[in-house]
Design an enzyme around this catalytic site. Sequence first.
Site, PDB file in Angstrom:
ATOM      1  CG  HIS A  36      50.037  38.934  11.797  1.00  0.00           C
ATOM      2  ND1 HIS A  36      50.631  38.886  10.567  1.00  0.00           N
ATOM      3  CD2 HIS A  36      49.017  38.043  11.756  1.00  0.00           C
ATOM      4  CE1 HIS A  36      50.013  38.011   9.812  1.00  0.00           C
ATOM      5  NE2 HIS A  36      49.018  37.478  10.497  1.00  0.00           N
ATOM      6  CE  LYS A 149      42.874  40.744   4.910  1.00  0.00           C
ATOM      7  NZ  LYS A 149      43.462  39.464   5.143  1.00  0.00           N
ATOM      8  CB  SER A 185      46.807  39.662   3.424  1.00  0.00           C
ATOM      9  OG  SER A 185      46.798  38.271   3.183  1.00  0.00           O
TER      10      SER A 185
HETATM   11  P1  AMP Z   1      46.376  34.999  10.200  1.00  0.00           P
HETATM   12  O1  AMP Z   1      47.833  34.816  10.485  1.00  0.00           O
HETATM   13  O2  AMP Z   1      46.076  35.455   8.828  1.00  0.00           O
HETATM   14  O3  AMP Z   1      45.543  33.824  10.654  1.00  0.00           O
HETATM   15  O4  AMP Z   1      45.911  36.215  11.123  1.00  0.00           O
HETATM   16  C1  AMP Z   1      46.125  36.191  12.519  1.00  0.00           C
HETATM   17  C2  AMP Z   1      45.345  37.321  13.140  1.00  0.00           C
HETATM   18  O5  AMP Z   1      45.803  38.572  12.599  1.00  0.00           O
HETATM   19  C3  AMP Z   1      43.846  37.254  12.830  1.00  0.00           C
HETATM   20  O6  AMP Z   1      43.116  37.650  13.993  1.00  0.00           O
HETATM   21  C4  AMP Z   1      43.686  38.242  11.715  1.00  0.00           C
HETATM   22  O7  AMP Z   1      42.397  38.809  11.630  1.00  0.00           O
HETATM   23  C5  AMP Z   1      44.700  39.294  12.114  1.00  0.00           C
HETATM   24  N1  AMP Z   1      45.080  40.096  10.944  1.00  0.00           N
HETATM   25  C6  AMP Z   1      45.530  39.641   9.744  1.00  0.00           C
HETATM   26  N2  AMP Z   1      45.730  40.667   8.894  1.00  0.00           N
HETATM   27  C7  AMP Z   1      45.387  41.797   9.566  1.00  0.00           C
HETATM   28  C8  AMP Z   1      45.361  43.188   9.231  1.00  0.00           C
HETATM   29  N3  AMP Z   1      45.716  43.622   8.020  1.00  0.00           N
HETATM   30  N4  AMP Z   1      44.956  44.070  10.171  1.00  0.00           N
HETATM   31  C9  AMP Z   1      44.580  43.635  11.409  1.00  0.00           C
HETATM   32  N5  AMP Z   1      44.578  42.344  11.785  1.00  0.00           N
HETATM   33  C10 AMP Z   1      44.970  41.432  10.882  1.00  0.00           C
END
Ligand code: AMP
Length: 281
Positions: A36, A149, A185
């Site tokens: 993030h 991701k 994640s």
């Molecule tokens: P989330 O909080 O899981 O909804 O993710 C928020 C943003 O962070 C989304 O655009 C995800 O694709 C990105 N994201 C989550 N995990 C990763 C990662 N390991 N590497 C790069 N971006 C990520």
Amino acid sequence: MRIYRSKRFLQAYLKRLPLENKVGFVPTMGALHDGHLSLVKNAKNSCNTVVASIFVNPTQFDRKEDLDQYPSTLEADLKALQKAGCDVVFIPTVKEMYQNQIVSEDFDFDGLDQVMEGAHRKGHFAGVGTIVKRLFEIVKPHEAFFGEKDFQQLQIIKKMVDKEQIPIKIIGNPIYREADGLAMSSRNVRLTPAQRKAAPFIYQTLLKAQKLFKLHDIEEVEGFVVQSFKAQKLLELEYFSMADETTLLPINKKEKNKKYRGFIAVFAGPVRLIDNIELNF
Ligand code: AMP
């Protein structure tokens, strides 16, 4: 760093920014990790003001257990955002985003939502589309940053802004991984020590599939991945799909000048993990 819980006050602040000020936006569901934060840093590199949101969006969860167990680490998140250079954080309540109607809007993503995550998580992308569109309407950024991701999500958001003519540039960012290869994640903290130890197998298998893809047929690569997971006691393969990067449709033969990617979803107990990798030949 400014923190807003109300869209009205956030908008009032953003309206006061000079017109030439470029705003970058990073939507998240919190429980932040370096993946993030890499989005925030990239946003900071190309924009004057970076807005991040933290909102666990109920309409994109198809399993109540997953929503109920979704980790929350707000205090640490705020510290990390500040350190990464974030200027503004928006932390709305469910009521602020949905009033009393916690339902998704309908979207036509030209079939991008019919495969993989869309096929296995009913209503997921309608939920994602609904919340991202609402956040875009509130923040009105020039650029928005998403991680590869969630590659399918990235393509769907690009499709949405294209179809609805939303004037925001969508920027994809590379996958951040732990030292052992596991894609970062928020859900990783829910893994037991044994599951956490087993989980890097997902990326190791993707790397082998990437190598095999150069010389072997699609069926052989698929067979290899399916067989590999049969020997894993703690990991259950939900799907592995080799697909065209643009249409996300599964391929049955390789064609020159096309870009392909391997997509995987795996259960470790109740925790669902996804990952993907470029496939070239
Ligand atoms: P989330 O909080 O899981 O909804 O993710 C928020 C943003 O962070 C989304 O655009 C995800 O694709 C990105 N994201 C989550 N995990 C990763 C990662 N390991 N590497 C790069 N971006 C990520």
